[in-house]
Design a protein around this motif. Structure first.
Motif, PDB file in Angstrom:
ATOM      1  N   LEU A 218      -0.857  -5.352  -8.710  1.00  0.00           N
ATOM      2  CA  LEU A 218       0.271  -6.023  -7.966  1.00  0.00           C
ATOM      3  C   LEU A 218       1.830  -5.715  -8.589  1.00  0.00           C
ATOM      4  CD1 LEU A 218      -1.245  -9.403  -7.076  1.00  0.00           C
ATOM      5  CD2 LEU A 218      -1.394  -7.400  -5.958  1.00  0.00           C
ATOM      6  N   ALA A 219       1.775  -6.071  -9.988  1.00  0.00           N
ATOM      7  CA  ALA A 219       3.052  -6.101 -10.509  1.00  0.00           C
ATOM      8  C   ALA A 219       3.378  -4.540 -10.905  1.00  0.00           C
ATOM      9  CB  ALA A 219       3.337  -6.937 -11.870  1.00  0.00           C
ATOM     10  N   GLY A 220       2.409  -3.950 -11.067  1.00  0.00           N
ATOM     11  CA  GLY A 220       2.567  -2.321 -11.455  1.00  0.00           C
ATOM     12  C   GLY A 220       2.573  -1.490 -10.095  1.00  0.00           C
ATOM     13  N   ALA A 221       1.581  -0.936  -9.870  1.00  0.00           N
ATOM     14  CA  ALA A 221       1.896   0.113  -8.895  1.00  0.00           C
ATOM     15  C   ALA A 221       2.121  -0.305  -7.623  1.00  0.00           C
ATOM     16  CB  ALA A 221       0.445   0.968  -8.859  1.00  0.00           C
ATOM     17  N   GLY A 222       1.410  -1.452  -7.206  1.00  0.00           N
ATOM     18  CA  GLY A 222       1.432  -2.092  -5.942  1.00  0.00           C
ATOM     19  C   GLY A 222       3.163  -2.408  -5.735  1.00  0.00           C
ATOM     20  N   ALA A 223       3.852  -2.897  -6.564  1.00  0.00           N
ATOM     21  CA  ALA A 223       5.047  -3.705  -6.482  1.00  0.00           C
ATOM     22  C   ALA A 223       6.175  -2.237  -6.397  1.00  0.00           C
ATOM     23  CB  ALA A 223       5.590  -4.518  -7.553  1.00  0.00           C
ATOM     24  N   ILE A 224       5.700  -1.257  -7.133  1.00  0.00           N
ATOM     25  CA  ILE A 224       6.600   0.164  -7.112  1.00  0.00           C
ATOM     26  C   ILE A 224       6.546   0.722  -5.836  1.00  0.00           C
ATOM     27  CG2 ILE A 224       7.038   2.357  -8.039  1.00  0.00           C
ATOM     28  CD1 ILE A 224       8.052   0.012  -9.931  1.00  0.00           C
ATOM     29  N   TYR A 225       5.133   0.731  -5.455  1.00  0.00           N
ATOM     30  CA  TYR A 225       4.837   1.552  -3.994  1.00  0.00           C
ATOM     31  C   TYR A 225       5.609   0.590  -2.979  1.00  0.00           C
ATOM     32  CZ  TYR A 225       2.814   2.941   0.195  1.00  0.00           C
ATOM     33  OH  TYR A 225       2.455   3.416   1.647  1.00  0.00           O
ATOM     34  N   LEU A 226       5.740  -0.460  -2.800  1.00  0.00           N
ATOM     35  CA  LEU A 226       6.241  -1.416  -1.697  1.00  0.00           C
ATOM     36  C   LEU A 226       7.713  -1.287  -1.792  1.00  0.00           C
ATOM     37  CD1 LEU A 226       4.146  -4.642  -1.534  1.00  0.00           C
ATOM     38  CD2 LEU A 226       4.063  -2.608   0.056  1.00  0.00           C
ATOM     39  N   PHE A 227       8.409  -1.535  -2.949  1.00  0.00           N
ATOM     40  CA  PHE A 227       9.670  -1.337  -3.112  1.00  0.00           C
ATOM     41  C   PHE A 227      10.217  -0.139  -2.784  1.00  0.00           C
ATOM     42  CE2 PHE A 227      13.647  -1.009  -5.641  1.00  0.00           C
ATOM     43  CZ  PHE A 227      14.433  -2.116  -4.929  1.00  0.00           C
ATOM     44  N   ARG A 229       8.991   2.050  -0.578  1.00  0.00           N
ATOM     45  CA  ARG A 229       8.950   2.043   0.949  1.00  0.00           C
ATOM     46  C   ARG A 229      10.282   1.255   1.698  1.00  0.00           C
ATOM     47  NH1 ARG A 229       7.264   5.371   4.111  1.00  0.00           N
ATOM     48  NH2 ARG A 229       6.730   4.008   5.681  1.00  0.00           N
ATOM     49  N   ALA A 230      10.630   0.081   0.818  1.00  0.00           N
ATOM     50  CA  ALA A 230      11.648  -0.746   1.425  1.00  0.00           C
ATOM     51  C   ALA A 230      13.210   0.078   1.140  1.00  0.00           C
ATOM     52  CB  ALA A 230      11.695  -2.028   0.565  1.00  0.00           C
ATOM     53  N   VAL A 231      13.237   0.760   0.186  1.00  0.00           N
ATOM     54  CA  VAL A 231      14.306   1.621  -0.185  1.00  0.00           C
ATOM     55  C   VAL A 231      14.242   2.797   0.623  1.00  0.00           C
ATOM     56  CG1 VAL A 231      15.425   3.420  -1.606  1.00  0.00           C
ATOM     57  CG2 VAL A 231      14.456   1.143  -2.544  1.00  0.00           C
ATOM     58  N   PHE A 232      13.252   3.591   0.957  1.00  0.00           N
ATOM     59  CA  PHE A 232      13.147   4.531   2.018  1.00  0.00           C
ATOM     60  C   PHE A 232      13.585   3.885   3.446  1.00  0.00           C
ATOM     61  CE2 PHE A 232      10.791   6.901   5.268  1.00  0.00           C
ATOM     62  CZ  PHE A 232      11.331   8.383   5.055  1.00  0.00           C
ATOM     63  N   LEU A 233      13.025   3.022   3.702  1.00  0.00           N
ATOM     64  CA  LEU A 233      13.212   2.479   5.306  1.00  0.00           C
ATOM     65  C   LEU A 233      14.588   1.623   5.528  1.00  0.00           C
ATOM     66  CD1 LEU A 233       9.685   1.102   5.935  1.00  0.00           C
ATOM     67  CD2 LEU A 233      10.824   2.799   6.861  1.00  0.00           C
ATOM     68  N   LEU A 234      15.066   1.084   4.318  1.00  0.00           N
ATOM     69  CA  LEU A 234      16.309   0.157   4.342  1.00  0.00           C
ATOM     70  C   LEU A 234      17.390   0.630   3.838  1.00  0.00           C
ATOM     71  CD1 LEU A 234      14.660  -3.406   4.090  1.00  0.00           C
ATOM     72  CD2 LEU A 234      15.349  -2.383   6.132  1.00  0.00           C
ATOM     73  N   GLY A 235      17.291   1.601   2.836  1.00  0.00           N
ATOM     74  CA  GLY A 235      18.394   2.146   1.905  1.00  0.00           C
ATOM     75  C   GLY A 235      18.533   1.401   0.662  1.00  0.00           C
ATOM     76  N   ALA A 236      18.933   2.052  -0.332  1.00  0.00           N
ATOM     77  CA  ALA A 236      18.768   1.424  -1.748  1.00  0.00           C
ATOM     78  C   ALA A 236      19.772   0.036  -1.708  1.00  0.00           C
ATOM     79  CB  ALA A 236      19.405   2.269  -2.706  1.00  0.00           C
ATOM     80  N   ALA A 237      20.834   0.020  -1.141  1.00  0.00           N
ATOM     81  CA  ALA A 237      21.726  -1.250  -1.338  1.00  0.00           C
ATOM     82  C   ALA A 237      20.898  -2.505  -0.586  1.00  0.00           C
ATOM     83  CB  ALA A 237      23.008  -1.048  -0.649  1.00  0.00           C
TER      84      ALA A 237
END
Length: 284
Positions: A218-227, A229-237
């Protein structure tokens, strides 16, 4: 939005599980093994199949080791050590907030990004919120409580350093995760020599599986992957705003799962920190 919120929830779950692990008797070094060893064992064949083990996919072992020192077991041990001295609410608020603060410093001093006045004011507000929480540590826990808070500040600085290097060297977050996890496998023989694994085994299957899932998945690979994906879809800011959910999620999980109700001072510090955090995440 679900990816960003999920990443924040996974990071918060890692904090709550770490607090539980420390409470039952696991050491920070034990938790660090769970945080990186399992992910490293899973990702090592991936790196080998890609034929990029020799130079870590062009990143190089020198940079890979620096990334691991900033974002690997040393960071985890420093962070988990804070829970030996202060409650969950301190770590869940102070570490993410400190990471944001030092991230602003690195963005201006190293990456030469513009630093609008609103972000400077936001950083000052975050410092004020951290001082509120630090006051509780001194007044209700003692001076050693302040040492625990400083451990979370140091962990936040380490994470900001890791993030700065990832951005400076243009390394994709998922690639950085693979590299840090694989190099962190060196922690297994180090742990075996210094501490052995008898202590970890004595806690039984459930406690070890819990930490492996919470820290490694969860706190390792899972969170990094989800975040990512969020950056890719929404942008870094826009995606960066979701990290502000980590403190409230941590307090809620600590209250609901561990029975650690946040104090009024912790809640006051949280509100101040969130106001400052939001100001620092607005586009310049």
């Amino acid at each position: 939005m679900l990816f960003g919120a999920g990443a924040a929830f996974f990071w918060a779950a890692g904090f709550a599980a770490a607090r539980h692990g420390i409470a039952v008797g696991l050491t920070p070094a034990d938790l660090a093994v769970h945080r990186f060893a399992w992910a490293g064992l899973v990702l090592l064949p991936v790196l080998l199949r890609q034929g990029s083990f020799g130079d870590l996919g062009g990143i190089g072992w020198g940079r890979g080791i620096l990334l691991t020192l900033a974002g690997g077991p040393p960071l985890a041990i420093i962070s988990y050590s804070g829970f030996l001295l202060v409650p969950l609410g301190h770590g869940g608020v102070i570490q993410p907030s400190s990471a944001a603060l030092f991230g602003l410093v690195y963005a201006s001093a190293v990456l030469h990004e513009p630093l609008p006045r609103e972000r400077i004011v936001g950083a000052a507000v975050i410092v004020l919120g951290l001082c509120v929480i630090g006051f509780e540590a001194v007044s209700t826990i003692g001076r050693h409580g302040l040492l625990g808070d400083f451990a979370f500040v140091a962990a936040g600085c380490c994470f900001a350093t890791f993030a700065m290097m990832v951005k400076l060297w243009h390394i994709p977050p998922t690639r950085a995760t693979v590299i840090v996890s694989v190099i962190s496998l060196a922690d297994i023989p180090i742990h075996a020599v210094l501490f052995g694994f008898d202590r970890m085994i004595s806690f039984g299957l459930w406690e070890n599986v819990l930490q492996a899932l919470a820290q490694g998945l969860l706190a390792g690979a899972g969170a990094i992957y989800l975040f990512a994906r969020a950056v890719f879809l929404l942008g870094a800011a826009r995606a960066a705003v979701f990290t502000a959910l980590v403190p409230p999620f941590t307090l809620l999980l600590g209250w609901g799962l561990l029975g650690e109700a946040p104090s009024l001072v912790q809640l006051a510090g949280l509100v101040v920190v969130l106001v400052g955090f939001r100001m620092t995440q607005r586009p310049g």
